[in-house]
Design an enzyme around this catalytic site. Structure first.
Site, mmCIF file in Angstrom:
data_model
loop_
_atom_site.group_PDB
_atom_site.id
_atom_site.type_symbol
_atom_site.label_atom_id
_atom_site.label_comp_id
_atom_site.label_asym_id
_atom_site.label_seq_id
_atom_site.Cartn_x
_atom_site.Cartn_y
_atom_site.Cartn_z
ATOM 1 N N GLY A 30 3.388 3.601 2.504
ATOM 2 C CA GLY A 30 4.745 4.060 2.187
ATOM 3 C C GLY A 30 5.431 2.847 1.605
ATOM 4 N N SER A 33 8.474 1.177 3.267
ATOM 5 C CA SER A 33 8.139 0.710 4.618
ATOM 6 C C SER A 33 7.320 -0.575 4.516
ATOM 7 C CB SER A 33 7.361 1.801 5.370
ATOM 8 O OG SER A 33 6.764 1.269 6.530
ATOM 9 N N ASN A 34 6.389 -0.599 3.564
ATOM 10 C CA ASN A 34 5.598 -1.822 3.350
ATOM 11 C C ASN A 34 6.531 -2.997 3.025
ATOM 12 O OD1 ASN A 34 3.461 -0.014 3.480
ATOM 13 N ND2 ASN A 34 3.108 0.035 1.276
ATOM 14 N N GLY A 249 -0.365 -1.715 -2.294
ATOM 15 C CA GLY A 249 0.804 -2.295 -1.630
ATOM 16 C C GLY A 249 1.178 -3.686 -2.121
ATOM 17 N N ASP A 252 4.666 -3.765 -3.244
ATOM 18 C CA ASP A 252 5.610 -3.628 -2.123
ATOM 19 C C ASP A 252 5.771 -4.962 -1.390
ATOM 20 O OD1 ASP A 252 5.281 -1.000 -2.913
ATOM 21 O OD2 ASP A 252 3.849 -0.563 -1.318
HETATM 22 O O1 LIG Z 1 2.316 6.287 -3.067
HETATM 23 C C1 LIG Z 1 3.084 6.365 -2.106
HETATM 24 O O2 LIG Z 1 3.916 7.248 -1.953
HETATM 25 C C2 LIG Z 1 3.055 5.342 -1.100
HETATM 26 O O3 LIG Z 1 4.100 4.906 -0.735
HETATM 27 C C3 LIG Z 1 1.720 4.900 -0.598
HETATM 28 C C4 LIG Z 1 1.391 3.447 -0.740
HETATM 29 O O4 LIG Z 1 1.622 2.736 0.456
HETATM 30 C C5 LIG Z 1 2.109 2.796 -1.830
HETATM 31 O O5 LIG Z 1 2.026 3.586 -2.965
HETATM 32 C C6 LIG Z 1 1.545 1.456 -2.158
HETATM 33 O O6 LIG Z 1 2.424 0.927 -3.094
#
Ligand SMILES: O=C(O)C(=O)C[C@H](O)[C@H](O)CO
Length: 306
Positions: A30, A33-34, A249, A252
């Site tokens: 997410g 969140s990351n 991630g 992020d």
């Molecule tokens: O793609 C998504 O919705 C996400 O948030 C999942 C992954 O953690 C995110 O893409 C990595 O950047």
């Protein structure tokens, strides 16, 4: 307790396959969140603004944030709705996401659920286009959060994170550019920005977004490093060489580390150097969260790679 950085979005439980046909390793993801976790690992008082279901995956995410020191004061727990999950597979074109998130708790977030007082006092609200793509209610919620923060004089940080499996490019472009025009700090990736603007050159892309009124553009260039641009200065940050395991991630981690250092110093170029190193360190392990570095690791890396 009030936090300096509040990140809004949808977190999910991650199942990440290292090689085709191999087992899936469970982790967490997410994008925002990351970023909240990476910022907390840099020492920032950060919190998450979202909702999870009252299922086992929701409980796992709450446990993660608590163990990382990310405030869950503004994470709702919605009965009878699922928490989203996603799978990562790796192929010649890089990593690919397969989502199971339709109807998730986070996609049901509504403007009326927003913690108005927290949004009026936070220093930076960070969000991404993914939360605007998952449902109309979540999209309205994101715009209302931005409105509340701007009205109170806080800063809005926005990652364009374009996920074309969630919405078509034309709609994404309209929503993303409307939000970019309301943002102080913009954190696009080069591939996204090329698709969104139709421009090719990093400097042209940065100028396009600065002309919308964005104060700091931090454009990540993948294996080429990053470009940090303000209305009076632009600097290319060269990439750090590391052994790549999984880039999930990395953007992020860049966002979280950038915002942490920006909160600390107010200097976007220093924040960019810190973030560029954090993103490099984050690709040395599998998953979006586990390999994210702490501040001590980033600083040690910057000392040795200087
Ligand atoms: O793609 C998504 O919705 C996400 O948030 C999942 C992954 O953690 C995110 O893409 C990595 O950047």
């Amino acid at each position: 307790m009030p936090v300096d950085l509040l990140c809004l979005g949808e977190a999910m439980v991650e199942f990440n396959q290292r090689e085709a046909g191999g087992p899936y390793v469970q982790g967490f993801g997410g994008d925002t969140s990351n970023a909240a976790i990476c910022a907390a690992r840099q020492g920032t008082a950060s919190g998450y603004l979202s909702a999870v279901g009252d299922d086992a995956f929701g409980a796992m995410l709450l446990g993660l944030w608590e163990s990382e020191g990310v405030s869950v004061e503004h994470v709702g727990r919605y009965a009878g709705t699922p928490t989203g999950i996603y799978f990562v597979t790796h192929g010649p074109a890089g990593h690919e996401f397969t989502y199971r998130r339709a109807g998730s708790a986070a996609s049901l977030m509504r403007p009326a659920d927003l913690p108005v007082e927290a949004l009026r006092t936070v220093k930076i609200l960070h969000l991404s286009a993914i939360s605007q793509a998952i449902s109309s209610a979540a999209c309205d919620t994101a715009f209302e959060a931005v409105r509340l923060v701007r009205e109170a004089g806080g800063l809005v940080s926005y990652d364009t994170n374009l996920r074309l499996s969630l919405w078509p490019l034309e709609r994404a472009r309209a929503v993303i550019h409307a939000t970019a025009g309301l943002s102080d700090i913009l954190l696009p990736g080069l591939d996204d920005a090329r698709q969104l603007t139709g421009l090719d050159e990093p400097r042209e892309i940065a100028d396009f977004y600065l002309a919308m009124g964005v104060k700091v553009v931090a454009l990540t260039l993948g294996a080429e490093g990053a470009l940090i641009a303000t209305p009076d200065r632009a600097e290319i940050l060269l990439p750090h060489k590391v052994d790549l395991v999984d880039a999930t991630g990395a953007g992020d981690a860049f966002d979280g580390a950038f915002l942490a250092e920006f909160l600390e110093t107010g200097d976007p170029f220093r924040a960019g150097r810190h973030a560029n190193a954090a993103a490099a360190l984050s690709v040395r392990g599998l998953g979006a969260v586990a390999p994210q570095p702490t501040r001590a690791q980033v600083e040690a890396f910057l000392r040795t790679s200087a």
